[in-house]
Design a protein around this motif. Structure first.
Motif, mmCIF file in Angstrom:
data_model
loop_
_atom_site.group_PDB
_atom_site.id
_atom_site.type_symbol
_atom_site.label_atom_id
_atom_site.label_comp_id
_atom_site.label_asym_id
_atom_site.label_seq_id
_atom_site.Cartn_x
_atom_site.Cartn_y
_atom_site.Cartn_z
ATOM 1 N N ALA A 170 0.837 -1.207 0.000
ATOM 2 C CA ALA A 170 0.000 0.000 0.000
ATOM 3 C C ALA A 170 0.869 1.254 0.000
ATOM 4 N N MET A 171 1.956 1.226 0.744
ATOM 5 C CA MET A 171 2.861 2.378 0.786
ATOM 6 C C MET A 171 3.499 2.622 -0.580
ATOM 7 N N ILE A 172 3.822 1.559 -1.282
ATOM 8 C CA ILE A 172 4.396 1.702 -2.626
ATOM 9 C C ILE A 172 3.342 2.272 -3.568
ATOM 10 N N LEU A 173 2.135 1.744 -3.499
ATOM 11 C CA LEU A 173 1.061 2.222 -4.366
ATOM 12 C C LEU A 173 0.712 3.684 -4.092
ATOM 13 N N GLU A 174 0.759 4.093 -2.823
ATOM 14 C CA GLU A 174 0.434 5.466 -2.447
ATOM 15 C C GLU A 174 1.573 6.435 -2.726
ATOM 16 N N GLY A 175 2.743 5.903 -3.090
ATOM 17 C CA GLY A 175 3.879 6.773 -3.346
ATOM 18 C C GLY A 175 4.641 7.169 -2.097
ATOM 19 N N VAL A 176 4.319 6.559 -0.968
ATOM 20 C CA VAL A 176 5.057 6.820 0.266
ATOM 21 C C VAL A 176 6.458 6.235 0.135
ATOM 22 N N LEU A 177 6.549 5.070 -0.481
ATOM 23 C CA LEU A 177 7.830 4.439 -0.816
ATOM 24 C C LEU A 177 7.958 4.446 -2.335
ATOM 25 N N ASN A 178 9.065 4.950 -2.832
ATOM 26 C CA ASN A 178 9.305 5.030 -4.272
ATOM 27 C C ASN A 178 10.417 4.078 -4.689
ATOM 28 N N ASP A 179 10.563 3.902 -5.995
ATOM 29 C CA ASP A 179 11.640 3.059 -6.522
ATOM 30 C C ASP A 179 12.971 3.491 -5.911
ATOM 31 N N GLY A 180 13.715 2.514 -5.403
ATOM 32 C CA GLY A 180 15.028 2.789 -4.841
ATOM 33 C C GLY A 180 15.023 3.187 -3.379
ATOM 34 N N ASP A 181 13.856 3.435 -2.799
ATOM 35 C CA ASP A 181 13.797 3.816 -1.387
ATOM 36 C C ASP A 181 14.094 2.619 -0.494
ATOM 37 N N PRO A 182 14.764 2.876 0.635
ATOM 38 C CA PRO A 182 15.022 1.788 1.580
ATOM 39 C C PRO A 182 13.787 1.488 2.421
ATOM 40 N N LEU A 183 13.608 0.229 2.782
ATOM 41 C CA LEU A 183 12.592 -0.143 3.751
ATOM 42 C C LEU A 183 13.218 0.007 5.133
ATOM 43 N N PRO A 184 12.413 0.286 6.140
ATOM 44 C CA PRO A 184 12.971 0.316 7.495
ATOM 45 C C PRO A 184 13.574 -1.047 7.825
ATOM 46 N N SER A 185 14.566 -1.058 8.669
ATOM 47 C CA SER A 185 15.227 -2.318 8.992
ATOM 48 C C SER A 185 14.260 -3.265 9.699
ATOM 49 N N VAL A 186 14.545 -4.540 9.573
ATOM 50 C CA VAL A 186 13.735 -5.571 10.227
ATOM 51 C C VAL A 186 13.701 -5.303 11.727
ATOM 52 N N ARG A 187 14.855 -5.001 12.302
ATOM 53 C CA ARG A 187 14.936 -4.762 13.748
ATOM 54 C C ARG A 187 14.085 -3.578 14.186
ATOM 55 N N SER A 188 14.138 -2.484 13.430
ATOM 56 C CA SER A 188 13.379 -1.296 13.848
ATOM 57 C C SER A 188 11.880 -1.533 13.747
ATOM 58 N N VAL A 189 11.431 -2.218 12.690
ATOM 59 C CA VAL A 189 10.000 -2.511 12.548
ATOM 60 C C VAL A 189 9.566 -3.467 13.658
ATOM 61 N N ALA A 190 10.379 -4.488 13.921
ATOM 62 C CA ALA A 190 10.046 -5.448 14.976
ATOM 63 C C ALA A 190 9.934 -4.750 16.332
ATOM 64 N N ALA A 191 10.861 -3.861 16.622
ATOM 65 C CA ALA A 191 10.841 -3.156 17.904
ATOM 66 C C ALA A 191 9.664 -2.191 17.988
ATOM 67 N N GLU A 192 9.449 -1.417 16.944
ATOM 68 C CA GLU A 192 8.398 -0.405 16.971
ATOM 69 C C GLU A 192 7.007 -1.009 17.074
ATOM 70 N N TYR A 193 6.782 -2.129 16.390
ATOM 71 C CA TYR A 193 5.452 -2.727 16.366
ATOM 72 C C TYR A 193 5.344 -3.966 17.252
ATOM 73 N N ARG A 194 6.404 -4.207 18.038
ATOM 74 C CA ARG A 194 6.436 -5.344 18.976
ATOM 75 C C ARG A 194 6.142 -6.660 18.273
ATOM 76 N N LEU A 195 6.896 -6.892 17.216
ATOM 77 C CA LEU A 195 6.773 -8.124 16.437
ATOM 78 C C LEU A 195 8.051 -8.934 16.565
ATOM 79 N N ASN A 196 7.935 -10.209 16.330
ATOM 80 C CA ASN A 196 9.107 -11.060 16.250
ATOM 81 C C ASN A 196 9.860 -10.677 14.971
ATOM 82 N N PRO A 197 11.171 -10.481 15.036
ATOM 83 C CA PRO A 197 11.920 -10.135 13.819
ATOM 84 C C PRO A 197 11.730 -11.147 12.689
ATOM 85 N N LEU A 198 11.509 -12.412 13.029
ATOM 86 C CA LEU A 198 11.288 -13.421 11.988
ATOM 87 C C LEU A 198 9.970 -13.170 11.252
#
Length: 142
Positions: A21-49
């Protein structure tokens, strides 16, 4: 990105869908980095796996590429490919239902266009904030 997860499908799939959805909305564009697995896991309290599995689906679909030692990035043409697929899906699967409901309710084209003009724009995802925070941290470490 919404912090709430629903029970209708696995969290890794919901994460994948949110990045799409972020790609479709233009929030993330070609070549943009995704947030790291660790940061997303920590921020949203998810297992990194779980995060890694969601990201891996994006890699498997060739929407994201891994760059060794640098992270994951949106591939060139990802938005264009997603738009093509999503538009086709909408026209084949969703539009017939929407069109039938519009006819049942007796809407006129003018009413629909006015309602569309008043509709709020799609909300930007907070996953972008996590990516931006990482970039800021990188700037301060240098």
């Amino acid at each position: 990105m919404d912090r709430e997860w629903n029970d209708s499908q696995p969290i890794y799939r919901q994460l994948r869908d949110r990045v799409v959805a972020m790609i479709l909305e233009g929030v993330l564009n070609d070549g943009d980095p995704l947030p790291s697995v660790r940061s997303v896991a920590a921020e949203y309290r998810l297992n990194p796996l779980t995060v890694l599995k969601g990201y891996q689906q994006l890699v498997d679909e060739q929407l994201v590429e891994k760059r060794r030692g640098r992270g994951m990035f949106v591939t060139e043409g990802a938005r264009r490919a997603l738009l093509k697929d999503e538009r086709q899906h909408f026209l084949e699967q969703e539009w017939p239902k929407v069109g039938a409901r519009i006819q049942r309710l007796g809407f006129e084209t003018r009413e629909l266009l006015e309602a569309l003009a008043k509709a709020p724009p799609a909300a930007a995802s907070t996953l972008t904030a996590a990516r931006d925070e990482e970039a800021d941290e990188g700037d301060t470490r240098e």
